[in-house]
Each structure stands twice: as C-alpha cells, then as structure tokens.
Write a protein that holds these residues in place. Structure first.
Motif, short mmCIF file in Angstrom:
data_model
loop_
_atom_site.label_atom_id
_atom_site.label_comp_id
_atom_site.label_asym_id
_atom_site.label_seq_id
_atom_site.Cartn_x
_atom_site.Cartn_y
_atom_site.Cartn_z
N PRO A 29 -76.00 -51.63 -35.39
CA PRO A 29 -74.78 -50.93 -35.00
C PRO A 29 -75.02 -49.44 -34.76
O PRO A 29 -74.13 -48.73 -34.33
CB PRO A 29 -73.85 -51.14 -36.21
CG PRO A 29 -74.80 -51.23 -37.37
CD PRO A 29 -76.02 -51.93 -36.83
N HIS A 30 -76.24 -48.99 -35.05
CA HIS A 30 -76.60 -47.57 -34.92
C HIS A 30 -77.37 -47.34 -33.63
O HIS A 30 -77.90 -48.28 -33.04
CB HIS A 30 -77.46 -47.14 -36.11
CG HIS A 30 -76.94 -47.58 -37.43
ND1 HIS A 30 -75.78 -47.10 -37.99
CD2 HIS A 30 -77.43 -48.50 -38.31
CE1 HIS A 30 -75.57 -47.69 -39.16
NE2 HIS A 30 -76.56 -48.55 -39.37
N ASP A 31 -77.49 -46.08 -33.22
CA ASP A 31 -78.32 -45.78 -32.06
C ASP A 31 -79.80 -45.94 -32.43
O ASP A 31 -80.13 -46.16 -33.61
CB ASP A 31 -78.01 -44.40 -31.49
CG ASP A 31 -78.33 -43.25 -32.45
OD1 ASP A 31 -79.19 -43.39 -33.32
OD2 ASP A 31 -77.69 -42.19 -32.29
N VAL A 32 -80.68 -45.84 -31.46
CA VAL A 32 -82.10 -46.09 -31.70
C VAL A 32 -82.67 -45.11 -32.72
O VAL A 32 -83.34 -45.52 -33.67
CB VAL A 32 -82.90 -46.03 -30.37
CG1 VAL A 32 -84.40 -46.02 -30.62
CG2 VAL A 32 -82.51 -47.20 -29.47
N ALA A 33 -82.41 -43.82 -32.54
CA ALA A 33 -82.98 -42.82 -33.45
C ALA A 33 -82.49 -43.03 -34.89
O ALA A 33 -83.28 -42.96 -35.83
CB ALA A 33 -82.65 -41.41 -32.96
N ALA A 138 -90.35 -58.65 -47.12
CA ALA A 138 -90.34 -57.19 -46.99
C ALA A 138 -89.77 -56.77 -45.64
O ALA A 138 -88.91 -55.88 -45.58
CB ALA A 138 -91.75 -56.64 -47.17
N LEU A 139 -90.22 -57.40 -44.57
CA LEU A 139 -89.71 -57.05 -43.24
C LEU A 139 -88.22 -57.34 -43.13
O LEU A 139 -87.46 -56.55 -42.55
CB LEU A 139 -90.48 -57.79 -42.16
CG LEU A 139 -91.82 -57.18 -41.78
CD1 LEU A 139 -92.64 -58.15 -40.93
CD2 LEU A 139 -91.63 -55.87 -41.04
N ASP A 140 -87.79 -58.46 -43.67
CA ASP A 140 -86.38 -58.80 -43.62
C ASP A 140 -85.55 -57.76 -44.39
O ASP A 140 -84.53 -57.28 -43.89
CB ASP A 140 -86.13 -60.20 -44.17
CG ASP A 140 -84.69 -60.64 -43.99
OD1 ASP A 140 -84.17 -60.53 -42.85
OD2 ASP A 140 -84.07 -61.07 -44.98
N ALA A 146 -82.24 -50.93 -42.36
CA ALA A 146 -82.17 -50.12 -41.14
C ALA A 146 -80.90 -50.35 -40.35
O ALA A 146 -80.35 -49.43 -39.76
CB ALA A 146 -83.39 -50.39 -40.26
N ILE A 147 -80.43 -51.60 -40.35
CA ILE A 147 -79.25 -51.90 -39.53
C ILE A 147 -77.97 -52.02 -40.37
O ILE A 147 -76.90 -52.29 -39.82
CB ILE A 147 -79.46 -53.22 -38.74
CG1 ILE A 147 -79.63 -54.41 -39.66
CG2 ILE A 147 -80.63 -53.08 -37.78
CD1 ILE A 147 -79.69 -55.76 -38.95
N GLY A 148 -78.07 -51.79 -41.67
CA GLY A 148 -76.92 -51.90 -42.56
C GLY A 148 -75.84 -50.88 -42.23
O GLY A 148 -76.06 -49.87 -41.59
N GLU A 149 -74.67 -51.16 -42.72
CA GLU A 149 -73.51 -50.29 -42.48
C GLU A 149 -73.44 -49.11 -43.45
O GLU A 149 -72.78 -48.14 -43.17
CB GLU A 149 -72.21 -51.11 -42.61
CG GLU A 149 -72.04 -52.14 -41.52
CD GLU A 149 -71.81 -51.53 -40.15
OE1 GLU A 149 -71.32 -50.40 -40.06
OE2 GLU A 149 -72.13 -52.20 -39.16
#
Length: 150
Positions: A29-33, A138-140, A146-149
């Motif tokens: 939900p976030h931009d790339v950076a 670990a990757l999961d 990283a993509i959490g709210e």
C-alpha cells in the motif's frame, strides 16, 4: 521445422507455471521508496546484513532512459546462507537474498522475490533442509513488515 516450433512452444508453456511458482509476489500500500525503507529497516532489525540497495530507475535516468520506480534490496544472514552453501556452493549464485520493489504502469506497488524452495531443485539441496524453511519464514516475515499498515 514446424514440429520443432510446436515442441518448443509446448516446453515454454509447460515451464511458465513452474517459473511463476518460483516467484512470491505481494502488493504494497506504500510507494516504492517507503516500501523499500520499511524492508531495509526490518532486515536490519532482524540482525541480517544489507549488502546493497539498487535503484534501477536512477540507473536508467543516468543512461538517459526512463523506468518506473524500481528498487532491489540485497541482504542476507550467513547463519542461514552458509549451511546452504556447505551443501552446494553453487547456491552462492542465488545468495544473498534479493527482493524487488517496483511500480507497475498503473502505479500499483509490487514486492517480489524468488521462493527459497527454488534452491532445492536449482542446486540439488536436500529437500528437508531446515534452512530452506527458515529462509522462507524470514522472507515472508520481513516482506510482511515492509507492506504492513503500521
């Protein structure tokens, strides 16, 4: 000649689902950076080492070309990677781990990485190797952060 083309097409089509299964894809939900910053922070907080952060779009710009935002994080933990390389040194071709974050043509942000299970078939690793499960978890976990709210 036609038969060879048909066989080649069949091989290509048969391989496509396998290739697709080797990639794990998530939406952010976030931009790339921001996604990449969050991933880098999660990796460092977990005690792994960030070896490089590659901004492919910046590289394209230097070459006077355009590329949507695209970044790659290269990181690892020798406690997980070394046992894999002890079993097959060719694993060093696929380690350290890499996660790609990019924006598609609609602006949606994707986070993608190769599934560690790929290492088993690609390098002849033992199917029951505990480090594969640990790498997968670990990757999961890292990409979920990283993509959490939060």
């Amino acid at each position: 000649m036609m038969k060879a083309m048909i066989v080649a097409a069949g091989v290509t089509l048969a391989a496509a689902p396998v290739w697709a299964q080797e990639l794990v894809a998530k939406m952010s939900p976030h931009d790339v950076a921001t996604t990449m910053d969050r991933l880098e922070n999660a990796v460092e907080a977990a005690g792994a080492e960030v070896f490089a952060r590659v901004d492919h779009a910046a590289g394209a710009e230097q070459a006077e070309m355009e590329l949507r935002p695209t970044q790659l994080l290269i990181f690892g933990n020798p406690k997980l990677g070394t046992p894999a390389m002890q079993d097959a040194q060719t694993v060093g071709l696929d380690l350290p781990m890499r996660v790609l974050v990019y924006a598609d043509d609609q602006g949606a942000v994707h986070l993608t990485y190769e599934a560690p299970e790929k290492l088993v078939t690609a390098h002849g690793l033992p199917e029951d190797a505990g480090y594969i499960e640990k790498m997968t978890e670990a990757l999961d976990n890292l990409t979920a952060k990283a993509i959490g709210e939060e």
